[in-house]
Design a protein around this motif. Structure first.
Motif, mmCIF file in Angstrom:
data_model
loop_
_atom_site.group_PDB
_atom_site.id
_atom_site.type_symbol
_atom_site.label_atom_id
_atom_site.label_comp_id
_atom_site.label_asym_id
_atom_site.label_seq_id
_atom_site.Cartn_x
_atom_site.Cartn_y
_atom_site.Cartn_z
ATOM 1 N N VAL A 138 -7.655 5.914 5.453
ATOM 2 C CA VAL A 138 -6.894 6.903 4.736
ATOM 3 C C VAL A 138 -5.364 7.322 5.152
ATOM 4 N N PHE A 139 -5.259 7.303 6.590
ATOM 5 C CA PHE A 139 -3.856 7.221 7.059
ATOM 6 C C PHE A 139 -3.069 6.231 6.502
ATOM 7 N N TRP A 140 -3.346 5.149 6.317
ATOM 8 C CA TRP A 140 -2.728 4.078 5.984
ATOM 9 C C TRP A 140 -2.340 4.298 4.518
ATOM 10 N N TYR A 141 -3.160 4.562 3.869
ATOM 11 C CA TYR A 141 -3.180 5.010 2.321
ATOM 12 C C TYR A 141 -2.144 6.025 1.970
ATOM 13 N N VAL A 142 -2.322 6.939 2.780
ATOM 14 C CA VAL A 142 -1.351 8.180 2.488
ATOM 15 C C VAL A 142 -0.093 7.687 2.995
ATOM 16 N N GLY A 143 0.271 6.930 3.876
ATOM 17 C CA GLY A 143 1.372 6.597 4.111
ATOM 18 C C GLY A 143 2.152 5.584 3.352
ATOM 19 N N LEU A 144 1.198 4.937 2.641
ATOM 20 C CA LEU A 144 1.762 4.075 1.332
ATOM 21 C C LEU A 144 2.009 4.622 0.061
ATOM 22 N N ILE A 145 1.710 5.758 -0.034
ATOM 23 C CA ILE A 145 1.638 6.103 -1.658
ATOM 24 C C ILE A 145 3.256 6.429 -1.991
ATOM 25 N N PRO A 146 4.051 6.963 -1.288
ATOM 26 C CA PRO A 146 5.603 7.035 -1.673
ATOM 27 C C PRO A 146 6.409 6.000 -1.912
ATOM 28 N N ASP A 147 5.797 4.714 -1.033
ATOM 29 C CA ASP A 147 6.352 3.556 -1.195
ATOM 30 C C ASP A 147 5.791 2.816 -2.480
ATOM 31 N N LEU A 148 4.547 2.993 -2.837
ATOM 32 C CA LEU A 148 3.805 2.354 -3.960
ATOM 33 C C LEU A 148 4.473 2.957 -5.103
ATOM 34 N N ALA A 149 5.158 4.301 -5.058
ATOM 35 C CA ALA A 149 5.632 4.979 -6.219
ATOM 36 C C ALA A 149 7.147 4.392 -6.247
ATOM 37 N N THR A 150 7.831 3.893 -5.311
ATOM 38 C CA THR A 150 9.152 3.150 -5.264
ATOM 39 C C THR A 150 8.893 1.958 -6.017
ATOM 40 N N LEU A 151 7.833 1.266 -5.574
ATOM 41 C CA LEU A 151 7.441 -0.036 -6.072
ATOM 42 C C LEU A 151 7.347 -0.123 -7.686
ATOM 43 N N ARG A 152 6.879 0.984 -8.065
ATOM 44 C CA ARG A 152 6.316 1.403 -9.421
ATOM 45 C C ARG A 152 7.509 1.422 -10.101
ATOM 46 N N ASP A 153 8.571 2.048 -9.536
ATOM 47 C CA ASP A 153 9.863 2.295 -10.404
ATOM 48 C C ASP A 153 10.704 0.667 -10.273
ATOM 49 N N ARG A 154 10.559 0.099 -9.508
ATOM 50 C CA ARG A 154 11.046 -1.213 -9.004
ATOM 51 C C ARG A 154 10.624 -2.186 -9.943
ATOM 52 N N MET B 118 2.385 -6.211 -15.450
ATOM 53 C CA MET B 118 1.333 -6.350 -14.457
ATOM 54 C C MET B 118 1.352 -5.537 -13.021
ATOM 55 N N ARG B 119 2.709 -5.598 -12.506
ATOM 56 C CA ARG B 119 3.021 -4.913 -11.162
ATOM 57 C C ARG B 119 3.293 -3.521 -11.493
ATOM 58 N N LYS B 120 3.823 -3.386 -12.557
ATOM 59 C CA LYS B 120 3.885 -1.700 -13.212
ATOM 60 C C LYS B 120 2.693 -1.059 -13.283
ATOM 61 N N THR B 121 1.559 -1.576 -13.756
ATOM 62 C CA THR B 121 0.284 -1.094 -13.969
ATOM 63 C C THR B 121 -0.309 -0.761 -12.645
ATOM 64 N N VAL B 122 -0.175 -1.822 -11.799
ATOM 65 C CA VAL B 122 -0.999 -1.890 -10.556
ATOM 66 C C VAL B 122 -0.552 -0.682 -9.720
ATOM 67 N N PHE B 123 0.839 -0.867 -9.774
ATOM 68 C CA PHE B 123 1.555 0.202 -8.968
ATOM 69 C C PHE B 123 1.418 1.681 -9.252
ATOM 70 N N THR B 124 1.440 1.723 -10.723
ATOM 71 C CA THR B 124 1.187 3.013 -11.198
ATOM 72 C C THR B 124 -0.039 3.854 -10.927
#
Lengths: 377, 463
Positions: free
Chosen positions: B178-194, B199-205
């Motif tokens: 949980v700790f790891w995933y919560v830390g990842l959420i903002p980065d996943l959003a950055t990756l979504r926008d990049r 495919m990547r867009k869907t997964v990261f969204t």
């Protein structure tokens, strides 16, 4: 997208300018505005005048729930539903439940805090917000700092907002949304979806039940049922006599076995054996129970020789004859142990203590049925 | 913003140079968008082969049973429990770096926290498989490891340290995830926008849950992170404490010792940092992250290893002293047997790898040398594995009754499980560095020069 205005946004280059901008927007009286930054900027909560987060109370409640729930469950299991003596400790050994209670308290507080934060504080998952997929969002997710003032704000006036943001040095833009897009609401509670959820729940619980309670006890998973070991009454090809059961080695003595030296010597038994028990209430109750179980079918409930067997077996003589009343305890013990005439031996059914208790009970019956005048007073 | 703004901290800069936020995004997400180098595939081939060996071992194990291992009376716990304790120990570094160093405001953790948390998850996975498979029939394990209602009406025993262990390890894995995933959420959003492909867009969204970088969210998010760090800190100490209870609560000479909890925790941090150090040095080199994971970070890791290594050495001394001072002949014999018995060579390996070699970290030249750090970290891992081997196997192989003494000889399948677990670990690490940002983008962007307002007066509850 032809469409309504969602908000006027502006991006800034540095953390200093965004703090200044947030303060200015707040001071202008806007309520429905937000600041978007690629990472938390120190002092922003104060600049936006946000109240302190209430998340800590959620954690406290979850921790208490987890701790109380776990220690109650462990206590109920160990002391009520499945009590086992382990290492001579009491059933309710609560200090031993501290580690699991602690772990579950941590688990509950962390998981519930995060889930409640995501679902109730953030209203996530939500991937259809008007800001998503806009050039503005792509900037603030990387290195720009943005302010967004919503069109729904009471003070909103597009021209004024644009002027304010421009005067703060921002790169101003507008975000639109299509009505169709924003009005789309996933039908979470439509019957089909609920039916699907119920179906998944039922299938997974039925599957789990079948797997762990039924399938794993069926062939081929039941191979532990067929083990290569000998059991009583089985044929064994290992021994020449084909018996799986073996006789004990010569001279073997069973555990707790005490030899009975007065076989065929009833008089010696009467002479040397002494009843080790006292006629206490407890002993007499044991004697009564055993007498009624093993003796009374032939001797009758009061030892008068009135069998309940209706002639299927010869009636024994009364236990109230002068002969039996005159016997020492050892003689009766000898009869129970070895049998007499048609009476078989009861040494395997009735333990030594129980035989002595029966004798004391018989003495009580004898005295009750042949009471003297002095006894009645 | 110019670099002069960093003066207020009076600290060593967390990153070297003055990278911009955009360039950091670019550098950290680069492995996700570029075809991997040849070395990555070579690494994957090696770790994949090791994993395959492990899979074959496990298949044979499930078919035949735990008799294929070298265990037998009186050594009922062999490589299975040795490897379990070893991997759980390695898993301790991640939460220590992400939670304890977070509470202590150690900003240098930023570059390595994400990485170490991922290693925690993978190491605990490796550890869990050993416990699961050593139960013999793991498909029934859920019935007798967890309080699950069966037709038998039998419940688990909450008085047993082994049951505490089930709760501790599972809680630890869940909380770390949980700790790891919560830390990842903002980065996943950055990756979504990049994202450039659908495919990547869907997964990261989907994975980013719709994160919008809103400060109204950051406010709760930061508090949640602080709360989780506060809970994870005692948790990480409790997990290896409870693992040590598996031994300390019994009455076997060499196990029945009150020093075990702190001694195990120090050893866990020691081995965990060594493993993080090893993987870190390789990744840093492979992805050119030298300016993000600085030599200063590596030196600080070495200092922690020096500290915990000395604590472990001190624990060895204390244990030996207490064995002599107790006057208990069985205890005394066990400790003599550690050093002079048939497994005496393992004690020599232990002392040289865990106590003597880390003392080289007193020299700054050694601490700041990549090669020396890497080699010493490997030695520490070997030493810590042997520590668990000595505690478990060497204590058991000569128990109270000399008639039941027996040597433990591992079979090829014992080594198969060990090699397979390393294969699983390194395969997961390699996949992680390829498919997820191995450094927290949002965190490192917040510590580069000029990332925070210059008037640093009102950030009362920052993290």
């Amino acid at each position: 997208m032809a469409n309504s205005l969602y908000s006027i946004v502006a991006t800034f280059e540095s953390p200093d300018t965004i703090i200044k901008a947030a303060k200015a927007v707040r001071d202008a009286g806007y309520k429905k505005f937000d600041v978007h930054t690629p990472f938390p900027v120190h002092g922003m909560d104060k600049a936006m005048s946000l109240p302190e987060t209430k998340l800590g109370f959620v954690t406290l409640a979850a921790a208490i729930l987890g701790a109380v729930g776990m220690i109650s469950f462990a206590s109920w299991v160990a002391a009520v539903d499945y009590p086992l003596v382990i290492g001579g400790k009491p059933y309710w050994s609560w200090p031993a439940f501290v580690p699991v209670t602690y772990e579950i308290a941590v688990l509950a507080s962390v998981v519930l805090t995060v889930v409640i934060m995501i679902v109730f504080f953030f209203k996530f998952p939500n991937i259809s917000h008007p800001l998503h997929d806009t050039p503005y969002m792509k900037k603030v997710s990387s290195d720009k700092f943005g302010v967004s003032i919503q069109a729904q704000d009471e003070l909103f006036n597009e021209k004024k907002v644009r002027e304010l943001l421009q005067s703060l040095g921002g790169n101003v833009d507008a975000v639109y949304y299509s009505d169709e897009f924003i009005n789309f609401k996933p039908q979470l509670f439509e019957p089909k979806f609920l039916l699907l959820l119920a179906g998944i729940a039922m299938a997974s619980s039925a599957g789990g039940y079948l797997l762990w309670n039924k399938i794993l006890f069926l062939p081929p998973y039941d191979w532990m049922m067929e083990q290569q070991k000998v059991k009583p009454q089985m044929v064994s090809n290992f021994y020449s006599d084909k018996f799986a059961m073996r006789q004990p080695v010569e001279g073997t003595v069973a555990r707790g076995y005490i030899p009975y030296p007065y076989k065929d010597k009833p008089d010696d038994a009467g002479k040397y054996l002494v009843n080790p028990l006292l006629p206490t209430k407890q002993v007499l109750e044991l004697g009564k129970k055993k007498f009624l179980t093993f003796c009374s079918p032939c001797h009758g409930n009061f030892g008068q020789g009135d069998s309940r067997l209706r002639g299927q077996f010869p009636n024994p003589p009364s236990l109230h004859s002068d002969k039996v009343r005159g016997w020492p305890d050892g003689n009766i013990y000898h009869v129970i142990t070895n049998g007499q005439n048609v009476m078989p031996s009861y040494q395997y059914q009735v333990s030594r203590e129980e035989r002595w208790a029966i004798i004391l009970y018989i003495r009580t019956l004898q005295r009750a049925l042949n009471a003297k005048e002095s006894d009645l007073q | 913003m110019s670099a002069t703004l960093m003066d207020y901290t009076k600290e060593v800069p967390v990153v070297e140079g003055t990278p911009t936020a955009a360039s950091l995004d670019e550098a950290i997400s680069k492995p996700l968008y570029t075809f991997p180098k040849r070395n990555w595939f070579i690494g994957l081939a090696i770790s994949g082969s090791m994993l395959l060996f492990g899979i074959i071992t496990v298949t044979w194990l499930l078919w035949k049973g735990v008799g294929i291992w070298g265990i037998n009376q009186p050594v009922e716990w062999g490589f299975d429990v040795v490897n379990f304790v070893f991997w759980v120990g390695i898993g301790h570094a991640g939460t220590l770096i992400s939670a304890i160093l977070f509470l202590l405001r150690q900003k240098w953790r930023t570059g390595i926290a994400r990485f170490a948390e991922a290693m925690t998850l993978f190491a605990v996975l490796c550890a869990v498989q050993f416990v699961l498979f050593h139960t013999g029939r793991p498909w029934l394990a859920i019935v007798y490891l967890f309080p699950y209602v069966t037709q038998h009406g039998v419940w688990v025993n909450f008085i047993s340290p082994l049951e505490w262990d089930v709760f501790a390890v599972n809680t630890y894995f869940t909380v770390s995830a949980v700790f790891w995933y919560v830390g990842l959420i903002p980065d996943l959003a950055t990756l979504r926008d990049r994202a450039t492909t659908k495919m990547r867009k869907t997964v990261f969204t989907i994975l980013s849950l719709g994160w919008r970088f809103s400060n109204r969210h950051w406010q709760h998010y930061e508090r949640a992170y602080l709360i989780m760090a506060g809970f994870a800190t005692p948790l990480v100490l409790s997990v290896h404490t409870i693992v040590s209870f598996d031994f300390a609560v019994s009455v076997i000479p060499g196990w029945h010792s009150t020093i075990f909890p702190p001694y195990f925790v120090a050893g866990a941090i020691f081995s965990g940092f060594a493993m993080v150090q090893n993987v870190l040095i390789v990744t840093r080199k492979a992805f050119n992250f030298e300016y993000l994971i600085t030599m200063d970070t590596i030196e600080k890791m070495n200092k922690i290893m020096l500290l915990t290594g000395s604590m472990v050495g001190f624990a060895y001394l204390t244990e030996s002293f207490i064995a002599w001072y107790s006057g208990n002949p069985f205890e005394q014999f066990t400790f003599l047997n550690y050093a002079l018995g048939p497994y005496g060579w393992s004690a020599a390996v232990l002392i040289s790898c865990n106590v003597l070699l880390p003392q080289l970290f007193w020299f700054k030249k050694v601490r700041t040398s990549l090669l020396a750090s890497f080699i010493l970290a490997i030695f520490v891992n070997v030493g810590m594995w042997f520590e668990r081997f000595i505690i478990i196997v060497v204590s058991l192989h000569r128990d109270y009754l000399p008639s039941s003494w027996r040597m433990f000889i591992p079979t090829v399948w014992d080594f198969g499980m060990l090699i397979g677990s390393f294969g699983l670990f390194f395969t997961l690490v390699l996949l992680f560095v390829k498919f997820l940002p191995s450094i927290s983008m949002s965190e490192i962007k917040s510590v580069i020069p000029g990332a925070q307002p210059s008037h640093h007066g009102n950030g009362a509850h920052h993290g």
